[in-house]
Design an enzyme around this catalytic site. Structure first.
Site, PDB file in Angstrom:
ATOM      1  N   ARG A  39      -8.916  -1.285   8.290  1.00 26.90           N
ATOM      2  CA  ARG A  39      -7.792  -2.383   8.638  1.00 26.90           C
ATOM      3  C   ARG A  39      -7.002  -1.815   9.792  1.00 26.90           C
ATOM      4  O   ARG A  39      -6.920  -0.400  10.035  1.00 26.90           O
ATOM      5  CB  ARG A  39      -7.027  -1.273   7.005  1.00 26.90           C
ATOM      6  CG  ARG A  39      -5.581  -2.023   7.367  1.00 26.90           C
ATOM      7  CD  ARG A  39      -4.642  -2.285   6.336  1.00 26.90           C
ATOM      8  NE  ARG A  39      -4.691  -3.154   4.968  1.00 26.90           N
ATOM      9  CZ  ARG A  39      -4.176  -3.466   3.730  1.00 26.90           C
ATOM     10  NH1 ARG A  39      -2.897  -3.014   4.222  1.00 26.90           N
ATOM     11  NH2 ARG A  39      -4.097  -4.336   3.224  1.00 26.90           N
ATOM     12  N   HIS A  96      -8.465 -11.574   5.739  1.00 25.34           N
ATOM     13  CA  HIS A  96      -8.244 -10.557   4.853  1.00 25.34           C
ATOM     14  C   HIS A  96      -9.085 -10.931   3.819  1.00 25.34           C
ATOM     15  O   HIS A  96      -8.449 -11.438   2.962  1.00 25.34           O
ATOM     16  CB  HIS A  96      -6.306 -10.618   4.217  1.00 25.34           C
ATOM     17  CG  HIS A  96      -6.191  -9.775   3.403  1.00 25.34           C
ATOM     18  ND1 HIS A  96      -7.252  -8.977   3.114  1.00 25.34           N
ATOM     19  CD2 HIS A  96      -5.242  -8.872   3.128  1.00 25.34           C
ATOM     20  CE1 HIS A  96      -6.330  -7.437   2.164  1.00 25.34           C
ATOM     21  NE2 HIS A  96      -5.431  -8.177   1.944  1.00 25.34           N
ATOM     22  N   GLN A 135      -8.768  -9.377  -0.301  1.00 27.25           N
ATOM     23  CA  GLN A 135      -7.299 -10.472  -1.239  1.00 27.25           C
ATOM     24  C   GLN A 135      -8.200 -11.791  -1.360  1.00 27.25           C
ATOM     25  O   GLN A 135      -8.149 -11.617  -3.028  1.00 27.25           O
ATOM     26  CB  GLN A 135      -6.178 -10.414  -0.194  1.00 27.25           C
ATOM     27  CG  GLN A 135      -5.160 -11.514  -0.358  1.00 27.25           C
ATOM     28  CD  GLN A 135      -4.805 -10.618  -1.575  1.00 27.25           C
ATOM     29  OE1 GLN A 135      -3.915  -9.428  -1.867  1.00 27.25           O
ATOM     30  NE2 GLN A 135      -4.435 -10.459  -2.931  1.00 27.25           N
ATOM     31  N   ASP A 190       3.048 -15.106   0.955  1.00 30.61           N
ATOM     32  CA  ASP A 190       3.288 -13.366   1.296  1.00 30.61           C
ATOM     33  C   ASP A 190       4.580 -13.497   2.255  1.00 30.61           C
ATOM     34  O   ASP A 190       5.403 -14.156   2.444  1.00 30.61           O
ATOM     35  CB  ASP A 190       1.428 -14.032   2.470  1.00 30.61           C
ATOM     36  CG  ASP A 190       1.158 -12.383   2.678  1.00 30.61           C
ATOM     37  OD1 ASP A 190       1.761 -11.695   2.509  1.00 30.61           O
ATOM     38  OD2 ASP A 190       0.569 -12.633   3.858  1.00 30.61           O
ATOM     39  N   CYS A 232       0.163 -11.868  -3.382  1.00 39.32           N
ATOM     40  CA  CYS A 232      -0.731 -10.875  -2.372  1.00 39.32           C
ATOM     41  C   CYS A 232      -0.164  -9.820  -2.205  1.00 39.32           C
ATOM     42  O   CYS A 232      -1.074  -8.492  -2.838  1.00 39.32           O
ATOM     43  CB  CYS A 232      -1.514 -10.993  -1.327  1.00 39.32           C
ATOM     44  SG  CYS A 232      -0.260 -11.258   0.237  1.00 39.32           S
ATOM     45  N   ARG A 234      -8.093  -7.032  -7.169  1.00 35.83           N
ATOM     46  CA  ARG A 234      -8.724  -7.003  -5.924  1.00 35.83           C
ATOM     47  C   ARG A 234      -9.639  -5.250  -6.728  1.00 35.83           C
ATOM     48  O   ARG A 234     -10.664  -5.436  -6.313  1.00 35.83           O
ATOM     49  CB  ARG A 234      -7.864  -5.417  -5.443  1.00 35.83           C
ATOM     50  CG  ARG A 234      -6.705  -6.701  -5.168  1.00 35.83           C
ATOM     51  CD  ARG A 234      -6.326  -7.311  -3.881  1.00 35.83           C
ATOM     52  NE  ARG A 234      -7.162  -7.168  -2.685  1.00 35.83           N
ATOM     53  CZ  ARG A 234      -7.182  -6.646  -1.856  1.00 35.83           C
ATOM     54  NH1 ARG A 234      -5.242  -6.427  -1.771  1.00 35.83           N
ATOM     55  NH2 ARG A 234      -7.623  -5.789  -0.597  1.00 35.83           N
TER      56      ARG A 234
HETATM   57  N1  NVA Z   1       0.089 -10.704   6.054  1.00 39.82           N
HETATM   58  C1  NVA Z   1       0.375  -9.355   5.311  1.00 39.82           C
HETATM   59  C2  NVA Z   1      -0.811  -8.710   3.868  1.00 39.82           C
HETATM   60  C3  NVA Z   1       0.189  -7.555   3.386  1.00 39.82           C
HETATM   61  C4  NVA Z   1      -1.143  -7.714   2.481  1.00 39.82           C
HETATM   62  C5  NVA Z   1       0.283  -8.424   6.564  1.00 39.82           C
HETATM   63  O1  NVA Z   1      -0.905  -8.455   7.226  1.00 39.82           O
HETATM   64  O2  NVA Z   1       1.172  -7.533   6.561  1.00 39.82           O
HETATM   65  N1   CP Z   2      -2.515  -7.448  -0.771  1.00 40.37           N
HETATM   66  C1   CP Z   2      -2.754  -5.894  -0.134  1.00 40.37           C
HETATM   67  O1   CP Z   2      -3.540  -5.836   0.736  1.00 40.37           O
HETATM   68  O2   CP Z   2      -2.091  -4.739  -0.257  1.00 40.37           O
HETATM   69  P1   CP Z   2      -2.236  -3.956  -0.049  1.00 40.37           P
HETATM   70  O3   CP Z   2      -1.562  -3.744   1.612  1.00 40.37           O
HETATM   71  O4   CP Z   2      -0.730  -2.719  -0.174  1.00 40.37           O
HETATM   72  O5   CP Z   2      -3.436  -3.080   0.322  1.00 40.37           O
END
Ligand code: NVA
Ligand code: CP
Length: 314
Positions: free
Chosen positions: A107, A134, A137, A229, A269, A297
């Site tokens: 990540r 992502h 997801q 989101d 999500c 997930r």
């Molecule tokens: N768009 C959000 C998704 C979190 C799962 C982010 O990147 O923070």
């Molecule tokens: N939806 C998602 O990726 O959640 P987290 O940021 O908690 O992993």
């Protein structure tokens, strides 16, 4: 461990191409006791390194539990504990980890570092979210829609809000499975233009409509699914006040939901910022499937890991 063949990565949903449907089917099978038993020891002695530059609840826990349930082992690695945090390059880290583990999950803040890791690793790399996509997801999301609506074709799916990483991956995923998708985003917050173009081309091949609109109420007319989101993604915190003002008309509230079909499904999500992009009333309504999505997930991660390690027939 050094790879012996051409390794597969999951950096973009589009990396799956025509295999996306099979991966979703496998995720569904892996929800059953029968398939869980069949794969329970399948990753014995296999390890997954998980590097998180950003916070996570769902992704971290679901990948760790998935590895455990498949008989393998996972290592949670924070850059501040790794030498990465003291200046070792992402490329060198990828080379070293590839000598120990069988698969790497990352990540990242930046897509460039995601690519540096993938290009240097000799084992499969999973994008567990970067600023562009992502993909993991979206596999869980498509499984959730399939379970509730029994099809992905002829579904009118509306994404509401920021044209961010989740929106980009949804566009590619929808286009690959032939699901109509409208991204309703304010000017200045549209999805990535290259991804949009790619999704439109894929949509033409798979006979679905992929488009962007700016009017939230017009976008949800006769739609089957509304998805949102956060308005402020990880890394965008400096723009919080401005974003909350600009995105307010894109909030999923009962007024907006009334304009959609009666059985319109609500997705997020997560994590959700209740009262901002979605109201409590909508998030806790019967139409909301947000916790089914979160559960999926886990099943999707199993399918992703097994697919990348060449353990699934697709
Ligand atoms: N768009 C959000 C998704 C979190 C799962 C982010 O990147 O923070
Ligand atoms: N939806 C998602 O990726 O959640 P987290 O940021 O908690 O992993």
């Amino acid at each position: 461990m050094p790879s012996t063949g051409i390794k597969k990565d999951l950096i973009s949903v589009s990396d799956l191409g025509a295999d996306l449907g099979s991966v979703i089917t496998w995720a569904s099978k892996l929800k059953t006791k029968e398939y869980n038993a069949q794969f329970a020891e399948s990753l014995k002695s296999k390890s997954m390194a998980m590097i998180f530059e950003k916070s996570s609840t769902r992704t971290r826990v679901s990948f760790e539990v998935a590895m455990t349930q498949l008989g393998g082992h996972s290592l949670f690695l924070s850059p501040k504990d790794l030498q990465l945090g003291r200046g070792e390059s992402v490329g060198d880290t990828a080379c070293v980890l590839s000598r120990y583990v069988d698969i790497i999950m990352y990540r990242a803040f930046n897509h460039e570092t995601m690519m540096e890791l993938a290009n240097n690793a000799t084992v499969p790399v999973i994008n567990a979210l970067d600023n562009i996509e992502h993909p993991c997801q979206i596999i869980a999301d498509l499984l959730t829609i399939l379970e509730h609506k029994c099809t992905l074709k002829d579904i009118n799916f509306v994404y509401m809000g920021d044209g961010n990483n989740v929106c980009n991956s949804l566009l590619l995923g929808a286009a690959l499975v032939g699901m109509n998708m409208t991204a309703a985003c304010p000017e200045g917050y549209l999805p990535d233009p290259e991804i949009m173009e790619k999704a439109k081309k894929l949509g033409e091949i798979n006979e679905c409509s992929i488009k962007v609109m700016q009017d939230p109420l017009a976008a949800v007319q006769s739609c089957d699914v509304i998805y949102t989101d956060v308005w402020v993604s990880m890394g965008d915190e400096g723009e919080q006040a401005e974003r909350e003002r600009i995105f307010q008309p894109f909030q999923i509230n009962s007024g907006l939901v009334k304009a959609a079909k009666d059985d319109c499904m609500i997705m997020h999500c997560l994590p959700a910022h209740r009262g901002l992009e979605i109201t409590d009333e909508v998030m806790d309504s019967k139409q909301s499937v947000v916790f089914d999505q979160a559960e999926n997930r886990l099943h999707a991660q199993k399918a992703i890991i097994l697919y990348l390690l060449g353990r699934l027939e697709v």
